[in-house]
Motif scaffolding. Structure first.
Motif, short mmCIF file in Angstrom:
data_model
loop_
_atom_site.label_atom_id
_atom_site.label_comp_id
_atom_site.label_asym_id
_atom_site.label_seq_id
_atom_site.Cartn_x
_atom_site.Cartn_y
_atom_site.Cartn_z
N VAL A 39 34.18 33.40 36.43
CA VAL A 39 35.37 32.94 35.70
C VAL A 39 35.67 33.92 34.57
N VAL A 40 36.90 34.39 34.51
CA VAL A 40 37.37 35.24 33.42
C VAL A 40 38.61 34.59 32.82
N ILE A 41 38.63 34.46 31.50
CA ILE A 41 39.71 33.76 30.81
C ILE A 41 40.36 34.69 29.80
N ALA A 42 41.70 34.67 29.73
CA ALA A 42 42.43 35.49 28.75
C ALA A 42 43.84 34.95 28.60
N THR A 43 44.53 35.46 27.59
CA THR A 43 45.94 35.11 27.44
C THR A 43 46.77 35.83 28.50
N SER A 44 47.96 35.31 28.76
CA SER A 44 48.83 35.97 29.74
C SER A 44 49.20 37.37 29.27
N ALA A 45 49.36 37.55 27.94
CA ALA A 45 49.70 38.88 27.42
C ALA A 45 48.57 39.87 27.70
N LYS A 46 47.33 39.44 27.60
CA LYS A 46 46.21 40.33 27.88
C LYS A 46 46.11 40.61 29.37
N TRP A 47 46.28 39.59 30.20
CA TRP A 47 46.25 39.82 31.65
C TRP A 47 47.32 40.83 32.06
N ALA A 48 48.45 40.81 31.38
CA ALA A 48 49.55 41.70 31.76
C ALA A 48 49.24 43.16 31.50
N THR A 49 48.20 43.43 30.72
CA THR A 49 47.84 44.83 30.44
C THR A 49 46.95 45.42 31.53
N LEU A 50 46.41 44.58 32.42
CA LEU A 50 45.53 45.09 33.47
C LEU A 50 46.33 45.85 34.52
N THR A 51 45.77 46.94 34.98
CA THR A 51 46.41 47.74 36.03
C THR A 51 45.66 47.67 37.34
N GLU A 52 44.49 47.04 37.35
CA GLU A 52 43.73 46.89 38.58
C GLU A 52 42.84 45.65 38.49
N GLY A 53 42.31 45.27 39.65
CA GLY A 53 41.47 44.08 39.71
C GLY A 53 42.25 42.90 40.25
N SER A 54 41.58 42.08 41.06
CA SER A 54 42.24 40.89 41.61
C SER A 54 41.22 39.78 41.81
N TRP A 55 41.72 38.53 41.86
CA TRP A 55 40.89 37.35 42.03
C TRP A 55 41.51 36.47 43.11
N PRO A 56 40.68 35.75 43.85
CA PRO A 56 41.23 34.85 44.87
C PRO A 56 42.09 33.74 44.29
N TRP A 57 41.71 33.28 43.07
CA TRP A 57 42.41 32.15 42.46
C TRP A 57 42.78 32.45 41.02
N ALA A 58 43.86 31.83 40.58
CA ALA A 58 44.22 31.80 39.17
C ALA A 58 44.55 30.36 38.78
N ILE A 59 44.19 29.99 37.57
CA ILE A 59 44.64 28.73 36.99
C ILE A 59 45.47 29.08 35.77
N VAL A 60 46.72 28.65 35.75
CA VAL A 60 47.62 28.94 34.64
C VAL A 60 47.79 27.67 33.82
N ASP A 61 47.27 27.69 32.60
CA ASP A 61 47.38 26.54 31.70
C ASP A 61 48.63 26.68 30.84
N GLU A 62 49.22 25.53 30.45
CA GLU A 62 50.48 25.51 29.70
C GLU A 62 51.52 26.39 30.40
N ALA A 63 51.66 26.16 31.70
CA ALA A 63 52.49 27.04 32.54
C ALA A 63 53.97 26.97 32.19
#
Length: 429
Positions: free
Chosen positions: A107-131
């Motif tokens: 499990v890796v947790i971060a803000t959407s703004a931080k996730w948006a900075t990633l240029t690589e890496g993927s996960w089978p699932w995402a959970i978006v809180d306060e969507a």
């Protein structure tokens, strides 16, 4: 089958790439996120969890790490992030600035703004809180990081916001200010959201008021009975208006502390002093909250004060400084979203104003401010708000292809004020 069980079943049985869960205030969004994360990791999946603020991320980490101390969790952060005590308290949490530091973390947790900075890496699932608080352009930027996703949010609270003018995109299919869920459902009309039907936060005295004002088509009920929630004071009040307001809040769950009608600057000194004095008096009288969780004193950590603007927040904090109420949480609606307290005090967004702008009329702002409490909500404001609303009907332009939001802020404010008028306590002259 309960709604939560149906959602968990969909995580492993449904073929849909997205699952949406609508939740009223205090219905257990965070609890659902924790259960869903543990359900997926138990099935052997790794996942990313997306929240909208650092406060929300740290809350989720605290809940998930506490519920499953053996689960290895990664906290993806910015370089200037200082780990909070809630995060540092858990040995199963690793804080790092790069995603490749979490290769052993399911499990890796971060803000959407931080996730948006990633240029690589993927996960089978995402959970978006306060969507519903997440902008659609942010979803577009991170959609390549996951294969399937669970979106959990509250459709009645604050919409995504921006500090720049966004009128140029209104009505366009690529409008970045649409919420992530709105865009998802618009492009996948066959998706039917699950709806949590019970608020475990709001007492009986508040659930119907909030539901009628902000959720007329997806109503919900309180998860507790009137007999299970009670607020009392260790000392009796005196004859003043502050004590009368506190007694009314303890009796009915609501109080409207009304100052004389007057047009004021935004940091109305009289209103600031009143809300600070009410908070201090609440502590001085030794409030005790009785609920299904047991009985406990209402300390400063269980009280919050909400306002619409940051300068109002600063003024209230300054008024509390040096007093026993200094440690009370004081913040804007945007930052209080998702939080829970025993008692809340609210500076009404329209108090003392000459006009009723779209910002101050936004239904989500008032919804957040009046739905953070487990026992009582005390609203402070000046007389004349209903007349202000009548004199300023909505003048916002109507854009093609933009769904009409219902209820609108004008109607929601009138509904809440009509209820508060039955719990009015006039300020001492």
């Amino acid at each position: 089958m309960s709604v939560v069980e149906a959602v968990l079943a969909d995580l492993t049985e449904s073929a849909e790439r997205a699952i949406v869960v609508d939740s009223p205030p205090g219905a257990g969004k965070s609890t659902l996120v924790v259960r869903a994360a543990r359900h997926l990791t138990a099935a052997g999946h790794s996942l990313m969890i997306v929240a909208q603020t650092n406060e929300q991320v740290d809350d989720l980490i605290d809940r998930l790490a506490g519920a499953d101390p053996g689960l290895l969790i990664g906290r993806l952060s910015a370089a200037n992030y200082q780990a909070s005590e809630r995060v540092e308290a858990h040995r199963n949490v690793l804080v790092a600035q790069k995603a490749d530091a979490f290769t052993d973390r399911p499990v890796v947790i971060a803000t959407s703004a931080k996730w948006a900075t990633l240029t690589e890496g993927s996960w089978p699932w995402a959970i978006v809180d306060e969507a519903y608080q997440m902008r659609s352009d942010m979803l577009l930027r991170i959609a390549g990081r996951f294969e399937r996703a669970l979106f959990v949010g509250d459709p009645g609270q604050l919409d995504p916001f921006s500090t720049v003018d966004v009128e140029r995109w209104a009505g366009l299919s690529w409008d970045p200010m649409q919420s992530a869920v709105a865009v998802l459902l618009a492009h996948n009309p066959h998706l039917v959201p699950h709806r949590l039907p019970v608020s475990w936060r709001l007492p009986v005295s508040a659930a119907r008021v909030v539901a009628e004002a902000f959720y007329p088509y997806t109503t919900f009920e309180a998860g507790t009975s009137a007999a299970e929630r009670r607020l009392e004071f260790s000392t009796r009040g005196m004859a003043g208006a502050y004590d009368r307001a506190l007694d009314e809040a303890a009796r009915s769950g609501w109080a409207w502390y009304e100052l004389p009608a007057r047009h004021t600057i935004r940091t109305d000194a009289e209103a600031v002093q009143a809300i600070a004095a009410l908070a201090l008096r609440l502590l001085q009288r030794g409030a005790v909250a009785h609920s299904e969780r047991g009985s406990s004193p209402v300390g400063a950590d269980r009280i919050a004060i909400g306002a619409a603007h940051r300068d109002q927040v600063t003024a209230i904090r300054n008024a509390l400084r040096g007093s026993a109420a200094e440690e009370i949480t004081v913040d804007t609606a945007n930052r209080l979203q998702g939080r829970e307290y025993d008692v809340t005090l609210v500076l009404h967004p329209l108090s003392g104003r000459r006009d009723a702008t779209a910002f101050h009329l936004e239904s989500g702002r008032l919804c957040v401010l009046t739905s953070r409490h487990r026992h009582a909500c005390i609203v402070v404001g000046r007389a004349g708000i209903p007349e202000l609303l009548d004199a300023h009907p909505s003048t916002e332009p109507v854009h093609l292809n933009v769904p009409v939001k219902f209820p609108d802020g004008w109607e929601a404010n009138q509904s809440v004020l009509a209820h508060l008028s039955r719990h009015r306590v006039a300020a001492d002259r």
